[in-house]
Each structure stands twice: as C-alpha cells, then as structure tokens.
Design a protein around this motif. Sequence first.
Motif, PDB file in Angstrom:
ATOM      1  N   ARG A   1       0.412  -1.520   0.337  1.00  0.00           N
ATOM      2  CA  ARG A   1       0.141  -0.036   0.354  1.00  0.00           C
ATOM      3  C   ARG A   1       0.979   1.136   0.321  1.00  0.00           C
ATOM      4  O   ARG A   1       0.637   2.736  -0.892  1.00  0.00           O
ATOM      5  N   VAL A   2       1.535   1.500   0.997  1.00  0.00           N
ATOM      6  CA  VAL A   2       2.961   2.275   0.691  1.00  0.00           C
ATOM      7  C   VAL A   2       3.351   2.535  -0.472  1.00  0.00           C
ATOM      8  O   VAL A   2       3.433   4.274  -1.852  1.00  0.00           O
ATOM      9  N   LEU A   3       3.617   1.806  -1.205  1.00  0.00           N
ATOM     10  CA  LEU A   3       4.472   1.914  -3.012  1.00  0.00           C
ATOM     11  C   LEU A   3       2.804   2.449  -3.777  1.00  0.00           C
ATOM     12  O   LEU A   3       2.695   3.050  -4.438  1.00  0.00           O
ATOM     13  N   THR A   4       1.354   1.450  -3.909  1.00  0.00           N
ATOM     14  CA  THR A   4       0.456   2.246  -4.581  1.00  0.00           C
ATOM     15  C   THR A   4       0.479   4.103  -3.636  1.00  0.00           C
ATOM     16  O   THR A   4      -0.086   5.046  -4.753  1.00  0.00           O
ATOM     17  N   MET A   5       0.284   4.216  -2.636  1.00  0.00           N
ATOM     18  CA  MET A   5       0.329   5.920  -2.070  1.00  0.00           C
ATOM     19  C   MET A   5       1.341   6.197  -2.991  1.00  0.00           C
ATOM     20  O   MET A   5       0.590   7.857  -2.969  1.00  0.00           O
ATOM     21  N   ILE A   6       2.414   6.319  -2.919  1.00  0.00           N
ATOM     22  CA  ILE A   6       3.717   7.353  -2.981  1.00  0.00           C
ATOM     23  C   ILE A   6       3.389   7.438  -4.719  1.00  0.00           C
ATOM     24  O   ILE A   6       4.130   8.524  -5.038  1.00  0.00           O
ATOM     25  N   GLU A   7       3.154   6.620  -5.394  1.00  0.00           N
ATOM     26  CA  GLU A   7       2.977   7.151  -7.204  1.00  0.00           C
ATOM     27  C   GLU A   7       2.658   8.103  -7.567  1.00  0.00           C
ATOM     28  O   GLU A   7       3.695   9.152  -8.037  1.00  0.00           O
ATOM     29  N   PRO A   8       1.374   8.811  -7.264  1.00  0.00           N
ATOM     30  CA  PRO A   8       1.501  10.169  -7.827  1.00  0.00           C
ATOM     31  C   PRO A   8       2.120  11.259  -7.357  1.00  0.00           C
ATOM     32  O   PRO A   8       2.359  12.338  -8.220  1.00  0.00           O
ATOM     33  N   HIS A   9       3.118  10.825  -6.076  1.00  0.00           N
ATOM     34  CA  HIS A   9       3.753  11.709  -5.609  1.00  0.00           C
ATOM     35  C   HIS A   9       5.849  11.817  -6.373  1.00  0.00           C
ATOM     36  O   HIS A   9       5.897  12.489  -5.759  1.00  0.00           O
ATOM     37  N   VAL A  10       5.952  10.916  -7.420  1.00  0.00           N
ATOM     38  CA  VAL A  10       6.785  10.876  -7.843  1.00  0.00           C
ATOM     39  C   VAL A  10       6.906  11.528  -9.446  1.00  0.00           C
ATOM     40  O   VAL A  10       6.533  10.404 -10.218  1.00  0.00           O
ATOM     41  N   LYS A  11       7.043  12.527  -8.678  1.00  0.00           N
ATOM     42  CA  LYS A  11       7.142  13.605 -10.566  1.00  0.00           C
ATOM     43  C   LYS A  11       8.466  14.625 -10.305  1.00  0.00           C
ATOM     44  O   LYS A  11       9.110  15.008  -8.865  1.00  0.00           O
ATOM     45  N   ALA A  12       8.794  14.657 -11.277  1.00  0.00           N
ATOM     46  CA  ALA A  12       9.784  15.967 -11.606  1.00  0.00           C
ATOM     47  C   ALA A  12      10.019  16.852 -10.307  1.00  0.00           C
ATOM     48  O   ALA A  12       8.886  17.513 -10.085  1.00  0.00           O
ATOM     49  N   GLY A  13      10.700  17.490  -9.987  1.00  0.00           N
ATOM     50  CA  GLY A  13      10.357  18.448  -8.666  1.00  0.00           C
ATOM     51  C   GLY A  13      10.767  17.830  -7.417  1.00  0.00           C
ATOM     52  O   GLY A  13      11.150  19.285  -6.750  1.00  0.00           O
ATOM     53  N   VAL A  14      10.101  16.596  -6.845  1.00  0.00           N
ATOM     54  CA  VAL A  14      10.289  16.499  -5.912  1.00  0.00           C
ATOM     55  C   VAL A  14      11.286  15.557  -5.006  1.00  0.00           C
ATOM     56  O   VAL A  14      12.207  15.482  -5.865  1.00  0.00           O
ATOM     57  N   SER A  15      12.054  15.857  -4.364  1.00  0.00           N
ATOM     58  CA  SER A  15      13.361  15.298  -3.686  1.00  0.00           C
ATOM     59  C   SER A  15      12.643  14.319  -2.622  1.00  0.00           C
ATOM     60  O   SER A  15      11.281  13.578  -2.496  1.00  0.00           O
ATOM     61  N   THR A  16      14.162  13.349  -2.942  1.00  0.00           N
ATOM     62  CA  THR A  16      13.521  12.448  -2.115  1.00  0.00           C
ATOM     63  C   THR A  16      13.983  12.123  -0.607  1.00  0.00           C
ATOM     64  O   THR A  16      12.697  11.486  -0.394  1.00  0.00           O
ATOM     65  N   ASP A  17      14.555  12.762  -0.207  1.00  0.00           N
ATOM     66  CA  ASP A  17      13.413  13.107   1.120  1.00  0.00           C
ATOM     67  C   ASP A  17      12.247  13.399   1.499  1.00  0.00           C
ATOM     68  O   ASP A  17      11.668  13.268   2.375  1.00  0.00           O
ATOM     69  N   GLU A  18      11.678  14.281   0.027  1.00  0.00           N
ATOM     70  CA  GLU A  18      10.139  14.451   1.235  1.00  0.00           C
ATOM     71  C   GLU A  18       9.032  13.657   0.106  1.00  0.00           C
ATOM     72  O   GLU A  18       8.760  13.075   0.882  1.00  0.00           O
TER      73      GLU A  18
ATOM     74  N   MET B   1      10.473  -0.311  -9.610  1.00  0.00           N
ATOM     75  CA  MET B   1      10.896   0.984 -10.019  1.00  0.00           C
ATOM     76  C   MET B   1       9.517   2.139 -10.823  1.00  0.00           C
ATOM     77  O   MET B   1       8.733   1.678 -10.896  1.00  0.00           O
ATOM     78  N   PHE B   2       9.606   3.300 -10.480  1.00  0.00           N
ATOM     79  CA  PHE B   2       9.106   4.477 -11.321  1.00  0.00           C
ATOM     80  C   PHE B   2      10.134   5.626 -12.210  1.00  0.00           C
ATOM     81  O   PHE B   2      10.867   4.998 -12.358  1.00  0.00           O
ATOM     82  N   TYR B   3       9.177   5.482 -13.104  1.00  0.00           N
ATOM     83  CA  TYR B   3       9.686   5.793 -14.136  1.00  0.00           C
ATOM     84  C   TYR B   3       9.129   7.996 -13.457  1.00  0.00           C
ATOM     85  O   TYR B   3       8.479   8.575 -13.079  1.00  0.00           O
ATOM     86  N   VAL B   4       9.969   9.041 -14.097  1.00  0.00           N
ATOM     87  CA  VAL B   4      10.028  10.277 -12.941  1.00  0.00           C
ATOM     88  C   VAL B   4       9.778  10.604 -15.221  1.00  0.00           C
ATOM     89  O   VAL B   4      10.668  10.978 -16.054  1.00  0.00           O
ATOM     90  N   GLY B   5       8.379  10.714 -15.752  1.00  0.00           N
ATOM     91  CA  GLY B   5       8.536  11.729 -17.059  1.00  0.00           C
ATOM     92  C   GLY B   5       8.719  10.551 -17.628  1.00  0.00           C
ATOM     93  O   GLY B   5       8.345   9.252 -17.589  1.00  0.00           O
ATOM     94  N   GLU B   6       9.169  10.796 -19.560  1.00  0.00           N
ATOM     95  CA  GLU B   6       8.990   9.522 -20.089  1.00  0.00           C
ATOM     96  C   GLU B   6      10.673   9.299 -19.587  1.00  0.00           C
ATOM     97  O   GLU B   6      11.543   9.540 -20.003  1.00  0.00           O
ATOM     98  N   PRO B   7      10.711   8.044 -19.751  1.00  0.00           N
ATOM     99  CA  PRO B   7      12.361   6.990 -19.345  1.00  0.00           C
ATOM    100  C   PRO B   7      12.745   7.190 -20.823  1.00  0.00           C
ATOM    101  O   PRO B   7      12.274   7.207 -21.930  1.00  0.00           O
ATOM    102  N   SER B   8      14.727   6.250 -21.041  1.00  0.00           N
ATOM    103  CA  SER B   8      14.500   6.726 -22.082  1.00  0.00           C
ATOM    104  C   SER B   8      14.682   4.598 -22.508  1.00  0.00           C
ATOM    105  O   SER B   8      14.171   4.512 -21.927  1.00  0.00           O
TER     106      SER B   8
END
Length: 260
Positions: free
Chosen positions: A23-40, A117-124
């Motif tokens: 559930r933690v991984l499901t919850m965090i998905e929308p927060h994984v995006k450009a501009g966020v710090s790993t500490d956040e 794994m999560f992608y931040v935007g479009e991956p290579s």
Amino acid sequence: MTVTIKTPDEQQKMREAGVAAGRVLTMIEPHVKAGVSTDELNRICHDYIVKDLGCIPAPLNYGAAPGRPAFPKSICTSVNHVVCHGIPGPKVLKKGDVINIDVTVIKDGFHGDTSRMFYVGEPSILARRLTEATREAMFEGIRVVRPGTRLGDIGHAIQRYVEQRGFSIVREYCGHGIGRVFHEDPQVLHYGRPGTGLELQAGMTFTIEPMVNAGRPEVKLLPDGWTVVTKDHSLSAQWEHTVLVTATGYEILTLREDEI
C-alpha cells in the motif's frame, strides 16, 4: 543455516504486513514526479506508514555496525545508477530519471518487504527496457517457487532471463528470508545452477529482488556505508516481492491491487 517455517497464524501476519508494504508503494506513486526531492518522498512514506497504517518503518535506524552508521531514513530511494540502499536526501528528481523505492514495514512484529521502479516523466528506451526486463525476471524467479524447488532453480531462471536480454545480474546483494526478523536465512541469490542449493518447503517466506545493471555487474559501496552504485555508472533497476512457499506453489504476500 536456520530457516524458519511459518505457522498458519504467522503466515497470516506476514500476509497483513505484506499488504501494508504494498500500500505504501501504491500511495507514493502520484508523488514521484519531477521537482520532488527523495527526502520529501521519505517524509510522505514515513507519515503514511506510521500514522495511516499504524506500522513501523523497518529501515529507520537499522543496521548499525562498526564503521557504518544506522540507516537514517524510513525508505530507500535508488535513482538511476544507484543499485540499492540509496539514502533519501536533497536530491531532486528530474524528467527521465528512474527510481527504485524500497519499503519495509513492521506490523504486529512481522516484516513486509517490497520495492518497485518508477519513471519520472518519459524514460529513455534503455531505461524502459531495463526496468521491464528486471520486473519480468523477478516473476520468472517467483514462478518456479514450490516445495521441492531449490534456490539454484530460482537464481538460474532469473539469470537466464536477464542475460538473454544483454543485461547483467548484481552478485553482491540478494534476496533473503524474512519474518519476525528483517533479514534471516536463506540467502536467495539471483543467479545459480538448477538443482543446487536449499530445497524449498511449505511455510518458508523470503524475498526475491533482482538487481539488474544495463552495463557490467560490478558495483561499489559509497563512503556513507549504505549507497551501492554501478562501477561503470550504468543504469540499474530492481523489483522486489515477499513470497510464501505454499503446499502447491507460492503466494506473493506483497502483491498490489494494480498487479492483480
């Protein structure tokens, strides 16, 4: 080697801990995006684990040893060429990054351990190929789990899948038994020979968590005592589930709703 066989009651507690970790991984998905710090990301996960799930983040203050401090955060965040055990900090994610978030929670005295794994935007193209191959390699290993299978069969299935696609398996880090203890026997290597190693029995619980590099398999440990990176600076990916050996096969204890 002392491997614990979980009773039906312990298996249920492992199941509940696994669901919580997923559930933690499901919850965090929308927060994984450009501009966020790993500490956040760490802060958000910590608060969710403690306040919403009523669990304990197992990595926090774990693993102090001579010459190595305890792990200082509640999750691991491994970005791009970081193989595993990345420590959340001020690093800000940017478009094109790939990140593994590794979550372990303690619920009612039992551990649930999973990562994705999560992608931040479009991956290579390479990052997508590597990430998808690593996820499928994990499931290749999981699918051979049943009583009578040997650990070498799991490692062989993963290694064969990965190397056929031109990638390499990290040797120095592996899956592990898990239960009341975060890391217990057996060690679950992600490479090996069929028919070798410990024979699986119903009631065993362990993680399968291949770390796969786009380049060479060699890694190095950074001076912080935790962060592991690829020696050649190539991309790395990892996926992880906690698995129970059942009477007839396996059960993935950390399976998320989006994977069902």
